[in-house]
Design an enzyme around this catalytic site. Sequence first.
Site, mmCIF file in Angstrom:
data_model
loop_
_atom_site.group_PDB
_atom_site.id
_atom_site.type_symbol
_atom_site.label_atom_id
_atom_site.label_comp_id
_atom_site.label_asym_id
_atom_site.label_seq_id
_atom_site.Cartn_x
_atom_site.Cartn_y
_atom_site.Cartn_z
ATOM 1 C CD GLU A 381 -101.213 -70.924 49.201
ATOM 2 O OE1 GLU A 381 -102.234 -71.057 48.502
ATOM 3 O OE2 GLU A 381 -100.741 -71.816 49.908
HETATM 4 C C1 LIG Z 1 -96.457 -67.218 57.076
HETATM 5 C C2 LIG Z 1 -96.071 -66.855 55.692
HETATM 6 C C3 LIG Z 1 -95.667 -67.856 54.833
HETATM 7 C C4 LIG Z 1 -95.275 -67.535 53.528
HETATM 8 N N1 LIG Z 1 -94.820 -68.535 52.716
HETATM 9 C C5 LIG Z 1 -94.413 -68.236 51.463
HETATM 10 C C6 LIG Z 1 -93.887 -69.267 50.612
HETATM 11 O O1 LIG Z 1 -93.807 -70.442 51.002
HETATM 12 N N2 LIG Z 1 -93.465 -68.925 49.372
HETATM 13 C C7 LIG Z 1 -93.534 -67.642 48.902
HETATM 14 O O2 LIG Z 1 -93.128 -67.415 47.768
HETATM 15 N N3 LIG Z 1 -94.011 -66.639 49.695
HETATM 16 C C8 LIG Z 1 -94.454 -66.909 50.948
HETATM 17 N N4 LIG Z 1 -94.927 -65.906 51.766
HETATM 18 C C9 LIG Z 1 -94.921 -64.540 51.279
HETATM 19 C C10 LIG Z 1 -96.311 -64.042 50.923
HETATM 20 O O3 LIG Z 1 -96.803 -64.694 49.783
HETATM 21 C C11 LIG Z 1 -96.225 -62.531 50.762
HETATM 22 O O4 LIG Z 1 -95.980 -61.992 52.068
HETATM 23 C C12 LIG Z 1 -97.478 -61.918 50.165
HETATM 24 O O5 LIG Z 1 -97.644 -62.318 48.825
HETATM 25 C C13 LIG Z 1 -97.478 -60.387 50.253
HETATM 26 O O6 LIG Z 1 -96.290 -59.855 49.805
HETATM 27 P P1 LIG Z 1 -95.506 -58.797 50.731
HETATM 28 O O7 LIG Z 1 -95.373 -59.365 52.082
HETATM 29 O O8 LIG Z 1 -94.268 -58.421 50.021
HETATM 30 O O9 LIG Z 1 -96.475 -57.561 50.857
HETATM 31 P P2 LIG Z 1 -96.656 -56.353 49.808
HETATM 32 O O10 LIG Z 1 -96.865 -56.883 48.448
HETATM 33 O O11 LIG Z 1 -95.563 -55.367 50.016
HETATM 34 O O12 LIG Z 1 -98.015 -55.720 50.332
HETATM 35 C C14 LIG Z 1 -98.118 -54.975 51.535
HETATM 36 C C15 LIG Z 1 -99.581 -54.565 51.703
HETATM 37 O O13 LIG Z 1 -99.982 -53.782 50.584
HETATM 38 C C16 LIG Z 1 -101.117 -54.369 49.956
HETATM 39 N N5 LIG Z 1 -101.038 -54.189 48.510
HETATM 40 C C17 LIG Z 1 -100.035 -54.533 47.677
HETATM 41 N N6 LIG Z 1 -100.355 -54.208 46.415
HETATM 42 C C18 LIG Z 1 -101.592 -53.652 46.459
HETATM 43 C C19 LIG Z 1 -102.465 -53.104 45.482
HETATM 44 N N7 LIG Z 1 -102.152 -53.133 44.187
HETATM 45 N N8 LIG Z 1 -103.651 -52.616 45.890
HETATM 46 C C20 LIG Z 1 -103.987 -52.624 47.192
HETATM 47 N N9 LIG Z 1 -103.207 -53.118 48.167
HETATM 48 C C21 LIG Z 1 -102.022 -53.627 47.797
HETATM 49 C C22 LIG Z 1 -101.051 -55.842 50.332
HETATM 50 O O14 LIG Z 1 -102.324 -56.450 50.241
HETATM 51 C C23 LIG Z 1 -100.536 -55.768 51.749
HETATM 52 O O15 LIG Z 1 -101.603 -55.479 52.612
HETATM 53 C C24 LIG Z 1 -95.329 -66.205 53.081
HETATM 54 C C25 LIG Z 1 -95.776 -65.194 53.960
HETATM 55 C C26 LIG Z 1 -96.131 -65.513 55.250
HETATM 56 C C27 LIG Z 1 -96.583 -64.421 56.162
#
Ligand SMILES: Cc1cc2nc3c(=O)[nH]c(=O)nc-3n(C[C@H](O)[C@H](O)[C@H](O)COP(=O)(O)OP(=O)(O)OC[C@H]3O[C@@H](n4cnc5c(N)ncnc54)[C@H](O)[C@@H]3O)c2cc1C
Length: 399
Positions: A381
Amino acid sequence: MFDAGGLSLDAVAAFVDPSHREYRERVVAFCREEIGEGHDPDSDGAARVRARELVGLMGRAGLFRPVAEGDVRGCVVAREVLGWWSPLADAVFALQGLSSTPGLICGEDPGGWVARAMAGEAMGAFAMTEREAGSDVAAMATVAVQAGATSDARVPDAAAPGDAGRFRIDGGKTLISNAGVADFYVVFASTDPGAGTRGISCFVVPADADGLEFAGAQVMSAPHPLGEIRFDGCRVSAEAMLGEAGTGFKTGMAALDRLRPTVAAAACGMAGRALGEAVGHARERRQFGRALGSFQLIQEKIAASATELTAGRLLAYRAGWEKDRGAERITTEAAMAKAFCTEAAQRIVDRALQVLGGRGMLASNPVEHLYRSVRALRIYEGTTEIQHLIIGGGLVRDG
Ligand SMILES: Cc1cc2nc3c(=O)[nH]c(=O)nc-3n(C[C@H](O)[C@H](O)[C@H](O)COP(=O)(O)OP(=O)(O)OC[C@H]3O[C@@H](n4cnc5c(N)ncnc54)[C@H](O)[C@@H]3O)c2cc1C
């Protein structure tokens, strides 16, 4: 035993009504009866079975009432209690909320899924994240094309015979909670790929829709049903769209506004449980001829955790209170609550494990389970970094 970690409603009395106290009694009674002292299942398969079971049990016990009524503080109460007893039960509640809130915000219930979800008769999922679009939601590549809306030869056939007005969805979603066990998915897809977030629309798609496929489980370190889904020419009716075309991102973010204070609450519930375990252990365990709790280094850990927990709970309840008293959006308050509580909870659980020593690492110990479960809350989220961008960006922009 519950409340041992300082989760009393008296500490947040300024933000709750008598109805929240009554509701909390019901949630605690549910947990005593249906969850007890046992651990969440260890395997992904068993967690999936248990999650479905919990949806029915919670629905029949009326636990989803605050979701249906848009009572954010009620949801905060629920997740604080559920987080304390069972991170899996907390996730089940969270996903019913997340998958129902977009429809509730739009005042629409295509297929009657929200009503069934609130009764515990259907399990929902919220499908936003993609492999190349995590924090950067606007980068999503899943598209929904309405029949007859395009003559672009590169777009997959959207206008098959008999499809007037229907949408064809193509793409895929990853890291989706309840993927593979949900009965319906709230799906975000671009209906206008050139328009960024303003081109995103939101659809309610039954799990058995043609062209929607569960592409496999993604197994977490702490049991929580998660996985990937794929859309290959998945056709849905025009009525499956929530609100107007292009409003899906706004609806999704408004839903997250309401849900983020509840993530904060779940973090507080898990932290409160861990702190209670640490205090109990510090009182009983003797080393160097004294109770551990008599050592100031141990007291310092307990003091830091109790203070962070109290501060976090105030942020979570305050965000819910702002929404419930009529604020249209609580974006900043929700982001502050989520970022602070989830980060603090990680520290609190970690300190608790340190106080427990080697016992805290045993799979039979609840703090070991919390140590794995609490980690995800800083990510899903919207990560902590994204919450900080929301808070800081808002201040720089608006003062
Ligand atoms: C247990 C679990 C349940 C989930 N359930 C759902 C669900 O039901 N539905 C759904 O749609 N998604 C779900 N997700 C996905 C979750 O919302 C995403 O993992 C999250 O939004 C981060 O996206 P990403 O993993 O692609 O990381 P990325 O966006 O690739 O980010 C990687 C890192 O870079 C940082 N980062 C990214 N952009 C920036 C910036 N501009 N400035 C500084 N730092 C930055 C992030 O904070 C993170 O630390 C779930 C994830 C988990 C772990």
